[in-house]
Design an enzyme around this catalytic site. Sequence first.
Site, short mmCIF file in Angstrom:
data_model
loop_
_atom_site.label_atom_id
_atom_site.label_comp_id
_atom_site.label_asym_id
_atom_site.label_seq_id
_atom_site.Cartn_x
_atom_site.Cartn_y
_atom_site.Cartn_z
N GLU A 19 0.82 -1.22 0.00
CA GLU A 19 0.00 0.00 0.00
C GLU A 19 0.85 1.27 0.00
O GLU A 19 0.38 2.34 0.41
CB GLU A 19 -0.93 -0.02 1.21
N SER A 147 -6.61 -2.67 2.00
CA SER A 147 -6.93 -2.00 0.73
C SER A 147 -7.33 -2.97 -0.38
O SER A 147 -7.11 -2.71 -1.56
CB SER A 147 -5.75 -1.14 0.25
N TYR A 212 -9.23 3.80 -4.86
CA TYR A 212 -8.30 4.91 -4.89
C TYR A 212 -8.25 5.69 -6.21
O TYR A 212 -7.74 6.80 -6.23
CB TYR A 212 -6.89 4.41 -4.53
N ARG A 251 -11.87 2.63 11.17
CA ARG A 251 -12.97 2.54 10.21
C ARG A 251 -13.40 1.08 10.10
O ARG A 251 -12.56 0.21 9.85
CB ARG A 251 -12.56 3.06 8.84
N ASP A 253 -15.67 -1.82 8.21
CA ASP A 253 -16.29 -2.12 6.92
C ASP A 253 -17.31 -3.24 7.09
O ASP A 253 -17.07 -4.21 7.81
CB ASP A 253 -15.22 -2.53 5.91
N GLU A 267 -14.11 -6.10 8.66
CA GLU A 267 -12.83 -5.83 9.31
C GLU A 267 -12.80 -4.41 9.83
O GLU A 267 -13.67 -3.59 9.52
CB GLU A 267 -11.66 -6.06 8.34
N ASN A 269 -10.10 -1.10 10.17
CA ASN A 269 -8.85 -0.49 9.73
C ASN A 269 -8.41 0.52 10.77
O ASN A 269 -9.13 1.49 11.03
CB ASN A 269 -9.08 0.17 8.37
N GLY A 273 -7.42 5.49 5.40
CA GLY A 273 -6.79 6.32 4.37
C GLY A 273 -7.14 7.79 4.53
O GLY A 273 -8.22 8.16 5.01
#
Length: 306
Positions: A19, A147, A212, A251, A253, A267, A269, A273
């Site tokens: 990443e 990601s 992205y 964050r 998801d 999951e 994070n 980002g």
Amino acid sequence: MTRPMVKRVAVLFGGISAEREVSLASGRQVIAALESVGYAVQPIDVGTDLGAVIAQLTPPPDAVFNALHGRFGEDGTIQGVLDYMGIPYTHSGVRASAMAMDKSVAKATFAAAGLPLARHRIVPREDLADTDPLPRPYVLKPVNEGSSVGVFIIRDGDNRRADIARDWHFGDMVMAEEYIAGRELTVAVLDGRALAVTEILSDGFYDYVAKYAEGGSRHDIPARIAPAITARAKDVAVAAHHALGCRGASRADFRYDDETDRLVLLEVNTQPGLTATSLLPEQAAYCGMDFPALCIWMVEHAACRV
């Protein structure tokens, strides 16, 4: 006692994970934001030479903004170095970072907390070549990447499984997870509070490019879902944040299936980002906190996590 204002901030970005490009983008935005509000910023593009990074952090800054993503940046490795050096840093500490990055450990933690999960199992790469680990459709993903790097969806009629196993370069183990149809939702948590629920809309699988690339996905904020589902997703995101012991921002998801009313946590994070297309700053802005204010909050709440 009033906390002194941080003056000098080192921003760690780049790194050596898959990443790296995302981290470079996050770091550039953070550097610009911090400079715009008057911090003395020291950009540090992290490479393979850890000694060089430590040298650049000597003498130590007042705080480190950790804008690294992926292995060595959000798995507890750099966090341990900063703890050892006694330098306050943003985001979660060693334990929470390591637990969140290891999907098998994270899921065990979520299960113990009673949070809703998809059926899943960890299988050796060689076993994957021989047989399906779960009924189709299912998802294959690395145990220690983010990601959507290395993620595949295996559906009926798909004959890629043996090829994926042969070419797998994310370690000896593979996570197989039940595929959940429906919507892609995400919830950012800041200081233990859920900000909003965003629905992510993309043409096909929400992969690395969709995440992205400009125009790769569309974000509905707030998500157009029932208030009860919004509340449920926020509650689970906060519970997951606390179950891992996260600090600062995280964050969570999710997948949500309208037909079955099933909400599943995928999951968490611990280093969301901070690029132009990222979800945490978008949700913060929706709640009235612009990007520089978000970065200021993170810096002023930096801490060692020993």
